[in-house]
Design an enzyme around this catalytic site. Sequence first.
Site, short mmCIF file in Angstrom:
data_model
loop_
_atom_site.label_atom_id
_atom_site.label_comp_id
_atom_site.label_asym_id
_atom_site.label_seq_id
_atom_site.Cartn_x
_atom_site.Cartn_y
_atom_site.Cartn_z
N ARG A 12 0.95 -1.32 0.02
CA ARG A 12 0.11 0.05 0.09
C ARG A 12 0.92 1.41 0.06
O ARG A 12 0.52 2.31 0.96
CB ARG A 12 -0.80 0.00 1.04
CG ARG A 12 -2.03 -1.04 1.31
CD ARG A 12 -2.92 -0.89 0.16
NE ARG A 12 -3.91 -2.10 0.39
CZ ARG A 12 -4.12 -3.08 0.03
NH1 ARG A 12 -2.76 -3.79 -0.50
NH2 ARG A 12 -4.84 -4.02 0.31
N SER A 56 -10.16 -0.49 3.78
CA SER A 56 -9.37 -0.78 5.05
C SER A 56 -8.60 0.62 5.62
O SER A 56 -8.15 1.31 4.53
CB SER A 56 -8.08 -1.68 4.64
OG SER A 56 -8.64 -2.97 4.32
N GLU A 94 -4.11 3.93 6.26
CA GLU A 94 -3.72 3.57 4.83
C GLU A 94 -4.12 4.92 3.99
O GLU A 94 -3.50 5.34 3.09
CB GLU A 94 -4.69 2.49 4.51
CG GLU A 94 -4.30 1.83 3.21
CD GLU A 94 -4.92 0.79 2.50
OE1 GLU A 94 -6.07 1.23 1.76
OE2 GLU A 94 -5.18 -0.49 2.95
N1 EPU Z 1 -11.00 -10.34 11.17
C1 EPU Z 1 -11.51 -10.24 12.40
N2 EPU Z 1 -12.42 -9.29 12.60
C2 EPU Z 1 -12.78 -8.41 11.90
C3 EPU Z 1 -11.95 -8.14 10.65
C4 EPU Z 1 -11.09 -9.17 10.21
O1 EPU Z 1 -11.35 -11.21 13.05
O2 EPU Z 1 -13.31 -7.59 12.22
C5 EPU Z 1 -9.85 -11.40 10.80
C6 EPU Z 1 -10.28 -12.18 9.57
O3 EPU Z 1 -11.34 -13.06 10.09
C7 EPU Z 1 -9.37 -12.70 8.81
C8 EPU Z 1 -8.29 -11.72 9.22
O4 EPU Z 1 -8.75 -10.68 10.17
O5 EPU Z 1 -8.83 -14.08 9.58
C9 EPU Z 1 -8.07 -10.93 7.71
O6 EPU Z 1 -9.37 -10.44 7.11
P1 EPU Z 1 -9.76 -10.15 5.86
O7 EPU Z 1 -9.43 -11.62 5.13
O8 EPU Z 1 -10.75 -9.37 5.71
O9 EPU Z 1 -8.60 -9.25 5.18
P2 EPU Z 1 -7.84 -7.93 5.64
O10 EPU Z 1 -6.40 -8.27 6.15
O11 EPU Z 1 -8.66 -7.24 6.64
C10 EPU Z 1 -6.71 -7.17 3.19
C11 EPU Z 1 -6.73 -5.91 2.63
C12 EPU Z 1 -8.05 -5.70 2.04
C13 EPU Z 1 -8.15 -6.78 1.06
C14 EPU Z 1 -8.43 -8.16 1.66
C15 EPU Z 1 -8.28 -9.38 0.98
C16 EPU Z 1 -5.26 -4.24 3.70
C17 EPU Z 1 -5.11 -3.23 4.73
N3 EPU Z 1 -6.54 -4.95 3.56
O12 EPU Z 1 -7.69 -7.16 4.25
O13 EPU Z 1 -8.10 -4.53 1.00
O14 EPU Z 1 -9.51 -6.51 0.18
O15 EPU Z 1 -7.01 -8.16 2.64
O16 EPU Z 1 -7.15 -9.34 0.26
O17 EPU Z 1 -4.28 -5.04 3.46
C18 EPU Z 1 -8.18 -2.13 0.99
O18 EPU Z 1 -6.85 -2.01 1.19
O19 EPU Z 1 -8.90 -1.27 1.15
C19 EPU Z 1 -8.65 -3.41 1.30
C20 EPU Z 1 -10.20 -3.59 1.47
#
Ligand code: EPU
Length: 363
Positions: free
Chosen positions: A164, A257, A359
């Site tokens: 990012r 995010s 971000e």
């Molecule tokens: N989780 C929780 N509680 C929450 C949210 C998440 O326990 O309230 C846990 C989920 O269960 C999962 C882990 O955290 O085990 C990761 O969550 P998720 O798979 O939703 O992905 P993320 O790491 O939160 C990232 C990117 C997203 C992208 C997704 C899929 C970043 C900052 N965010 O989210 O990108 O769509 O992976 O690849 O890297 C963005 O940058 O705006 C964005 C949406």
Amino acid sequence: MLFEKNVPLQAFNTFHIVAKAHTLLRIASESDLHRLLADPELRASPKFVLGGGSNIVLTGDVKALVLKVEIMGRGLLMETDKAFIVEAGAGENWHELVAWTLVQGYAGLENMALIPGTVGAAPVQNIGAYGVELQDRFDSLDALDLQTGQVFTLNAAQCAFGYRDSVFKHGAATAAVPDGPGSGGHQVLGLKDRAMILRVRFALPKTWKPVLGYADLDKKMVEHQCVNPTAQQIFDWVCEIRRAKLPDPQVIGNVGSFFKNPTVTPEQCVDIIARDPKVVYYHLADGRVKLAAGWLIDSCGWRGKSVGQAGVYEKQALVLVNRGGVTSADSATGGEVMTLARAIQTSVYERFGIRLEPEPVVV
Ligand code: EPU
């Protein structure tokens, strides 16, 4: 040149925060920029480049001259042995570009379907989702130096892509480019507020392989009993996954995010596991460990909480939302969003010793 005065920006930022641009100029072509920079006074005045407004938090009216990027056009530029080189204007909508490439038969962007924003904003924060980042499909871009008026081309290394992150998020001399393993890297001239991206070229592989391995995509494969998905199927699944867990910015204001997923050393990770064994983490190729910021925030009890009209999304604690309407004046203010963000940072720091980094760009 048509300078618009006191322009409401609520429709031009996906958080739908109420703010105004003192002066706004729509940029539809490179020659619009050359005309602007021909005026010495305008050339010297501070400028703010606005794309789809999907990665900014407006904390007040924008005094700098707002340049709204409306450079359009997309097409196949050329073919190499290995790739289709597709070029798109910075003002094109990102998701529409992804959908269009698939219709044309150029696969490779499907994992990044439905990311809000424009083509020109995509390299700025090296957008990514479900195992693919913009840098994996990037060929080069053309940008215009807002100080000198010169147009220049950057390849991936020159964009200094990181998680990012890119040269466009850093001021002069603050962006470090790693030269390779073991090297300390070298400083490059940061281009924040200095350059406007005009066109981006993508290298879309002729020998396409699906990028899988994300739990949410694996679930879709099981659900659809499909072991060899097409690019179009992945596109459809990514759209379904995102619609199920992320708020549609046209209905609920948000910027995706709000924080980056932090990386820590394996020793720090052991310390965090000792604080809470349920922590979600992933091992990175370089030996470091990436923590799920959404989980950290969630486990501090923030999901569903609010400060004024700014809230933490019920289905994904990493996403801050505007609980006011997308067109009404009762929308969250940038101040409320930042107060909420700081309160989250403090509680995550107190519980886990981790500093979360926002971000979006705070304006
Ligand atoms: N989780 C929780 N509680 C929450 C949210 C998440 O326990 O309230 C846990 C989920 O269960 C999962 C882990 O955290 O085990 C990761 O969550 P998720 O798979 O939703 O992905 P993320 O790491 O939160 C990232 C990117 C997203 C992208 C997704 C899929 C970043 C900052 N965010 O989210 O990108 O769509 O992976 O690849 O890297 C963005 O940058 O705006 C964005 C949406």
